[in-house]
Write a protein that holds these residues in place. Structure first.
Motif, short mmCIF file in Angstrom:
data_model
loop_
_atom_site.label_atom_id
_atom_site.label_comp_id
_atom_site.label_asym_id
_atom_site.label_seq_id
_atom_site.Cartn_x
_atom_site.Cartn_y
_atom_site.Cartn_z
N LEU A 56 83.00 63.29 28.73
CA LEU A 56 82.99 64.65 28.59
C LEU A 56 84.40 65.00 29.06
O LEU A 56 84.92 64.77 30.19
N GLN A 57 85.09 65.86 28.17
CA GLN A 57 86.67 66.30 28.42
C GLN A 57 86.66 67.83 28.20
O GLN A 57 86.22 68.48 27.17
N GLU A 58 87.48 68.30 28.86
CA GLU A 58 88.05 69.64 28.54
C GLU A 58 88.53 69.75 27.17
O GLU A 58 89.13 69.15 26.42
N SER A 59 87.65 70.81 26.43
CA SER A 59 87.96 71.13 25.01
C SER A 59 89.41 71.12 24.97
O SER A 59 89.99 70.65 23.63
N ASP A 60 90.12 71.95 25.52
CA ASP A 60 91.66 72.34 25.45
C ASP A 60 92.35 71.24 26.06
O ASP A 60 92.94 71.36 27.13
N ASP A 61 92.36 70.06 25.06
CA ASP A 61 92.97 68.77 25.94
C ASP A 61 94.29 68.39 25.66
O ASP A 61 94.85 67.37 25.92
N ALA A 62 95.23 69.43 25.13
CA ALA A 62 96.46 69.16 24.79
C ALA A 62 97.49 68.90 26.06
O ALA A 62 98.28 68.02 25.97
N ASP A 63 96.98 69.62 27.11
CA ASP A 63 97.82 69.10 28.70
C ASP A 63 97.36 68.25 29.32
O ASP A 63 97.68 67.90 30.41
N LEU A 64 96.25 67.48 29.12
CA LEU A 64 95.70 66.43 30.03
C LEU A 64 96.69 65.33 30.18
O LEU A 64 97.05 64.82 29.10
N PRO A 65 96.79 64.86 31.22
CA PRO A 65 97.60 63.51 31.35
C PRO A 65 97.18 62.48 30.89
O PRO A 65 97.85 61.74 30.57
N VAL A 66 95.67 62.23 30.75
CA VAL A 66 94.89 60.82 30.52
C VAL A 66 93.95 61.13 29.42
O VAL A 66 92.76 62.00 29.75
N PRO A 67 94.26 61.34 28.16
CA PRO A 67 93.37 61.66 26.99
C PRO A 67 92.19 60.61 26.94
O PRO A 67 92.44 59.47 27.29
#
Length: 105
Positions: free
Chosen positions: A8-19
């Motif tokens: 489960l991952q933040e939907s707005d994932d452009a700025d996540l350090p580890v996709p």
């Protein structure tokens, strides 16, 4: 779940350090990264692969938890929406709405 793993991952994932699926840990029941948690999906003939839940669940004798392993983790979302990912299918089309805006859960 593809390749016995999901996240489960933040939907707005452009700025996540580890996709997703970078740094996926198959040996840990629940692993976390900023904006994401992942779990290996383990199945038996009588139980579905993995579940996420709120609250508690008990067996009919009310003394043993249903799951062999349990874990809790904090989750922070900037959008209030979470995307489900699997190793083979990638991101699911639908999202889970936690709130109208971001927050911590």
């Amino acid at each position: 779940m593809g390749y016995n793993a999901f996240g489960l991952q933040e939907s707005d994932d452009a700025d996540l350090p580890v996709p997703f699926p970078d740094d996926f840990d198959y040996d840990t029941f629940l692993s976390t990264h900023p904006g994401r948690w992942t779990s290996p999906a383990v199945a038996t003939p009588t139980l579905p692969p993995s579940r996420s839940k709120c609250g508690t669940a008990r067996r009919p004798n009310k003394t043993q938890p249903i799951w062999d392993e349990q874990a809790e983790a904090d989750f922070e979302s900037t959008s209030g929406q979470v995307a489900v990912w699997s190793m083979s299918l990638g991101r699911a089309d639908d999202v889970i709405t936690l709130a109208d805006s971001g927050g911590a859960w």
